[in-house]
Structure formats: C-alpha cells, structure tokens
Design an enzyme around this catalytic site. Sequence first.
Site, PDB file in Angstrom:
ATOM      1  N   GLU A  46       0.799  -1.168  -0.106  1.00  0.00           N
ATOM      2  CA  GLU A  46       0.030   0.074   0.192  1.00  0.00           C
ATOM      3  C   GLU A  46       0.932   1.152   0.023  1.00  0.00           C
ATOM      4  O   GLU A  46       2.016   1.182   0.563  1.00  0.00           O
ATOM      5  CB  GLU A  46      -0.880   0.119   1.318  1.00  0.00           C
ATOM      6  CG  GLU A  46      -1.745   1.109   1.677  1.00  0.00           C
ATOM      7  CD  GLU A  46      -2.191   1.449   2.936  1.00  0.00           C
ATOM      8  OE1 GLU A  46      -1.541   0.712   3.940  1.00  0.00           O
ATOM      9  OE2 GLU A  46      -3.342   1.811   3.291  1.00  0.00           O
ATOM     10  N   ASN A 106      -7.028   6.309  -1.587  1.00  0.00           N
ATOM     11  CA  ASN A 106      -6.047   5.311  -1.335  1.00  0.00           C
ATOM     12  C   ASN A 106      -6.124   4.018  -2.120  1.00  0.00           C
ATOM     13  O   ASN A 106      -7.205   3.287  -2.134  1.00  0.00           O
ATOM     14  CB  ASN A 106      -6.012   4.933   0.253  1.00  0.00           C
ATOM     15  CG  ASN A 106      -4.738   4.127   0.302  1.00  0.00           C
ATOM     16  OD1 ASN A 106      -4.352   3.479  -0.402  1.00  0.00           O
ATOM     17  ND2 ASN A 106      -4.585   3.983   1.809  1.00  0.00           N
ATOM     18  N   LYS A 123      -9.455   1.819  -1.896  1.00  0.00           N
ATOM     19  CA  LYS A 123      -9.772   1.671  -0.201  1.00  0.00           C
ATOM     20  C   LYS A 123     -10.936   2.049   0.253  1.00  0.00           C
ATOM     21  O   LYS A 123     -11.374   3.263   0.148  1.00  0.00           O
ATOM     22  CB  LYS A 123      -8.623   2.018   0.637  1.00  0.00           C
ATOM     23  CG  LYS A 123      -8.371   1.280   1.859  1.00  0.00           C
ATOM     24  CD  LYS A 123      -7.156   2.022   2.655  1.00  0.00           C
ATOM     25  CE  LYS A 123      -7.298   1.399   4.230  1.00  0.00           C
ATOM     26  NZ  LYS A 123      -5.881   1.765   4.812  1.00  0.00           N
ATOM     27  N   GLU A 142      -6.224   8.880   7.737  1.00  0.00           N
ATOM     28  CA  GLU A 142      -6.757   8.350   6.506  1.00  0.00           C
ATOM     29  C   GLU A 142      -8.089   8.796   6.254  1.00  0.00           C
ATOM     30  O   GLU A 142      -8.509   9.123   4.917  1.00  0.00           O
ATOM     31  CB  GLU A 142      -6.570   6.854   6.429  1.00  0.00           C
ATOM     32  CG  GLU A 142      -5.126   6.273   6.310  1.00  0.00           C
ATOM     33  CD  GLU A 142      -5.011   4.665   5.997  1.00  0.00           C
ATOM     34  OE1 GLU A 142      -4.811   3.996   6.898  1.00  0.00           O
ATOM     35  OE2 GLU A 142      -5.617   4.483   4.672  1.00  0.00           O
ATOM     36  N   CYS A 168      -5.084  -2.998   3.177  1.00  0.00           N
ATOM     37  CA  CYS A 168      -4.619  -2.652   4.627  1.00  0.00           C
ATOM     38  C   CYS A 168      -5.670  -2.955   5.581  1.00  0.00           C
ATOM     39  O   CYS A 168      -6.333  -4.141   5.593  1.00  0.00           O
ATOM     40  CB  CYS A 168      -4.162  -1.285   4.962  1.00  0.00           C
ATOM     41  SG  CYS A 168      -3.095  -1.212   6.359  1.00  0.00           S
ATOM     42  N   ASN A 193       0.123  -0.856   5.500  1.00  0.00           N
ATOM     43  CA  ASN A 193       1.352   0.117   6.432  1.00  0.00           C
ATOM     44  C   ASN A 193       0.641  -0.031   7.822  1.00  0.00           C
ATOM     45  O   ASN A 193      -0.309   0.689   8.038  1.00  0.00           O
ATOM     46  CB  ASN A 193       1.267   1.484   5.914  1.00  0.00           C
ATOM     47  CG  ASN A 193       2.049   1.905   4.680  1.00  0.00           C
ATOM     48  OD1 ASN A 193       2.905   2.314   4.514  1.00  0.00           O
ATOM     49  ND2 ASN A 193       1.421   1.242   3.607  1.00  0.00           N
TER      50      ASN A 193
END
Length: 300
Positions: A46, A106, A123, A142, A168, A193
């Site tokens: 990612e 993302n 994402k 995020e 993720c 991450n």
Amino acid sequence: SRKFTVAAAQLGPIAKEEPRNSAVARLCAMMREAKARGAALVVFPELALTTFFPRWFIEAGPELDQWFETEMPNDATAPLFTLAKQLGIGFHLGYAELTPDGHHYNTAILVGPDGEIAGKYRKIHLPGHWENEEWRPFQHLEKRYFEKGDLGWPVFDMLGGKLGMCICNDRRWPETWRVLGLGGAELVCLGYNTPIHFAPAPEHDHLQYFHNELSVMAGCYQNGTWGVAVAKAGLEEGSVLIGGSVIVAPTGEIVAKASTSGDEVICAEVDLDRCAEIRANVFNFEEHREPQDYLPITAP
Ligand code: ING
C-alpha cells in the site's frame, strides 16, 4: 492445474524526503529479483511510492497533494511499467490517487505482463480519524485525506484466473473477503502500512503481527482464495511499521513469510486450482451458505 510463482515484495521504510524515483528504483530491483526467481506476478505494498504521510496532520492543498499521483503511469513510475513489460511480469502497486476532478483515494492497481493497467481498487475501509489529535504520538488521518473507495471489490481476469484486491484495514473486515469470494476471487493482492502501536488500545500492540496473520488466514480459508499480503515495514520517520508479509493458501496455511523489516522478496508457487479444495467443499457457497438467515436478531 493453474500453477505460477507469485512474489511478495516487502518494502522497508520510505523516508519523508525520499524522492519517488528512489522508491521506484527499489521496487524495480525487487521486480528483477522476483522475475529471476520465476515469478509471474509481484505484489508491492500500500502507498508504495512515499512515506506513510497520514501519520502527520497536513493542511489540504499543495502540501497534502504532493503525496498523491495525478496520473498513472507517470514520470516517476514509468520505469516500473517499462521494466514489467520488458521482463514480462505482472504487478500490484499501491499509491495515493488524485483524480483530474479532485478526488483523493488510497488506490491499488493490477498491471499485466504487457505493462497495461488491468484493474483498479480504491480503499473502502479507511481507518483512523479526521482531526489532529494531540494526545497521539502520531496521527492516522486516512479518514481526513482519502475519500471512501467507489469501485467496490472488483475481480479481474488475469494470469489464467480471477484476481482481486483490497488494502490494509480492509483485510480486517470479513465482508471484504466474502465480497471478493462471492465475486470468484482466487488470489487476493493487498498491501499494508500497519504501525506496531495502536494508540487507542496500546494493550494490543503486541498482537499486531498476530492480527495481521489472523485476518489474512481467515479471509483466505473462509473464501477459498490465495492471499498475498505485503508490508511497508520498519522504522519509518519515528513510527515502527510491522513487517510480516505473507503468502497464504486457500486452506489458510501460510506458505511464505518475510523474516526482515526491510526490502525483501518472498515467493511461493500458487495453484489456482487448489481453491476448489475449499470452494467445492467446506465453503461451497451454493450448497451451504444461507444468506437469508444472515440478519442480526435483536433480543425481544
Ligand atoms: N493501517 C492499519 C491497519 O488497519 C490499524 C490501521 C492498525 C487499524 C491497527 C487497526 C489496528 O492495518 C492502515 N493503513 O489501514
């Protein structure tokens, strides 16, 4: 059988000041190693082009947008696409996407051995918080920097099978895997991450590697799919990110695991036909799944 070798290319830290062409050079070196080891597909993490910038509070505008890619491929990533075509290897890449109409995602892509983008995912499960929270040793913004993905969890025909993606935090949610499973995914690529320290529940810090494996193993087993989960790892700008990249079989077994917190390529031979061991039996959705009963019943 539909056998091929897959590679997980774990990244060590990317420094804040590290230019994209430096990160891309590291990715290219691992792509070469993966190819040398016979891989048909190499999975990168990612946000694989920059440091994990959601760890800082950044005002919207150029200072934030500097971390995003406005086109893909672009000058920085073109060498990776060119090398993939030259070597004849497919790859998965995670990056921050800024669309021409100003949307921030993302994002992850699958690129075929012809160097062409075969699929995209944005994402959906965005962890963390919206505002700068001073109590935290580092932020996880995020929810502030990315919009929720708008593409669902599509499955793409590639390498003789059906490949899907998630990113993720998605891997922690059973729905992610089930939607991919219902879509027929036979191999799921994902990058992560994951800080070792989870500020709201520090008593779980020692469980971060376990929860990573638990999530991917369960997702693969309960949907009869292969999984390739790849970390950006190590001490990155003062924040320790877990490694522990794994390749998991449809049985839930870990068939390969990274052993460092740096740039590391691990490989495994996957046979997509092995998904049937699970999908035709214990998790034969058509025969055994009872979606009409999957309604939360509140006590009377
Ligand atoms: N990182 C972390 C992840 O889901 C996190 C955030 C860590 C959530 C630990 C919950 C517990 O792996 C990203 N980028 O989603």
